[in-house]
Design an enzyme around this catalytic site. Structure first.
Site, PDB file in Angstrom:
ATOM      1  N   HIS A 204       0.838  -1.199   0.000  1.00 52.29           N
ATOM      2  CA  HIS A 204       0.000   0.000   0.000  1.00 52.29           C
ATOM      3  C   HIS A 204       0.880   1.258   0.000  1.00 52.29           C
ATOM      4  O   HIS A 204       2.041   1.205   0.414  1.00 52.29           O
ATOM      5  CB  HIS A 204      -0.856   0.059   1.274  1.00 52.29           C
ATOM      6  CG  HIS A 204      -1.973  -0.926   1.334  1.00 52.29           C
ATOM      7  ND1 HIS A 204      -2.152  -1.775   2.408  1.00 52.29           N
ATOM      8  CD2 HIS A 204      -2.979  -1.191   0.469  1.00 52.29           C
ATOM      9  CE1 HIS A 204      -3.237  -2.514   2.199  1.00 52.29           C
ATOM     10  NE2 HIS A 204      -3.760  -2.184   1.028  1.00 52.29           N
TER      11      HIS A 204
ATOM     12  N   CYS B 257      -2.237   0.604   9.839  1.00 52.33           N
ATOM     13  CA  CYS B 257      -3.346  -0.273   9.397  1.00 52.33           C
ATOM     14  C   CYS B 257      -4.261  -0.701  10.511  1.00 52.33           C
ATOM     15  O   CYS B 257      -5.366  -1.161  10.253  1.00 52.33           O
ATOM     16  CB  CYS B 257      -2.841  -1.574   8.790  1.00 52.33           C
ATOM     17  SG  CYS B 257      -1.235  -1.597   8.152  1.00 52.33           S
TER      18      CYS B 257
END
Ligand SMILES: NC(=O)NCCC[C@H](N)C(=O)O
Length: 255
Positions: free
Chosen positions: A163, A248
């Site tokens: 990501h 996250c």
């Protein structure tokens, strides 16, 4: 900085089955993961945050990475359509939880996909990583939702890591930080500073001074201290094995 609440979601007993893209699978200690998750939650709480638990998703190995289910901007939560189909069942309960916190909801339609981990907000600029879990349609839909709220939505390439926020996050002064070998294009950011470790790329801003970060990046922590910040290290080894990081594990809601 008026960050007051954070969504979190406790790890699934099936955590060890989480998806892997860039790493080899190694054994994950599910009990240790629960303890590390609790320490992460405690670090938020000690820093003055209220944590809100999204109902557990025990059938979703990656559910603990709740950041990926949405992006919030102003009073709007755009609910993700995950780039990995296995992760799509995670979103519904997260959407309900953020709505219960007073956010309006918007959704991404097929064929669009995005993961919250691909979104980095720096002031009114919203960087969107493209190349992995977030596709062109997802980017365009996000832009359509966020630009009317005053955001400038900017695409940036992500090819070397899962990501965008696996590669870069930002310090309270807006400086984007990253471990250079894993950042596709440092020049995408007006102000970029290299850190000496991959895990040093990931900070959660507890406030204007304190940075929640992984204990696995001591040299980066020393650098942040030299810059006048206070690192707050937490051990997240079991999540790092699954390509997770400190960002996250929560969705930060700005008061
Ligand atoms: N925002 C993030 O960086 N999330 C990490 C997700 C890791 C998970 N194993 C996945 O591949 O989706």
């Amino acid at each position: 900085m008026a960050i007051t609440r954070a969504l979190v979601r406790r790890p699934s007993p099936r955590l060890a089955e989480g998806l892997l893209t860039h790493l080899e699978r190694v054994p994950v200690d599910a009990d240790l993961a629960v303890r590390q998750w609790q320490q992460y939650v405690d670090a938020l709480t000690v820093a003055g945050w209220t944590t809100v638990e999204v109902p557990p998703a025990d059938d979703c190995p990656d559910g603990v990475f709740v950041e990926d289910t949405m992006v919030v901007y102003g009073d709007l939560a755009v609910i993700a359509r995950a780039g990995a189909t296995e992760r799509r069942p995670e979103a519904a309960a997260a959407a309900e939880a953020v709505q219960a916190q007073g956010y309006r909801l918007a959704h991404i339609d097929a064929p669009g996909t995005f993961d919250g981990g691909d979104i980095l907000k720096v002031g009114a600029t919203v960087y969107v990583g493209q190349g992995g879990r977030t596709n062109q349609s997802g980017f365009e839909q996000l832009r359509a939702h966020l630009e009317p709220l005053g955001a400038q939505v900017v695409p940036v390439p992500v090819r070397k890591v899962l990501h965008l926020k696996s590669a870069v996050t930002a310090l309270p002064d807006g400086t984007v930080i990253g471990y250079e070998p894993l950042v596709d294009d440092p020049s995408a950011f007006p102000s970029f500073r290299a850190v000496p470790e991959e895990a040093g790329s990931h900070v959660v801003l507890l406030d204007d001074r304190r940075l929640l970060m992984a204990a696995s990046a001591p040299r980066s922590a020393a650098l942040f201290s030299e810059l006048g910040y206070t690192p707050v290290p937490v051990d997240i080894t079991e999540f790092e094995k699954l390509e997770g990081c400190v960002t996250c594990l929560s969705v930060r809601l700005r008061g």
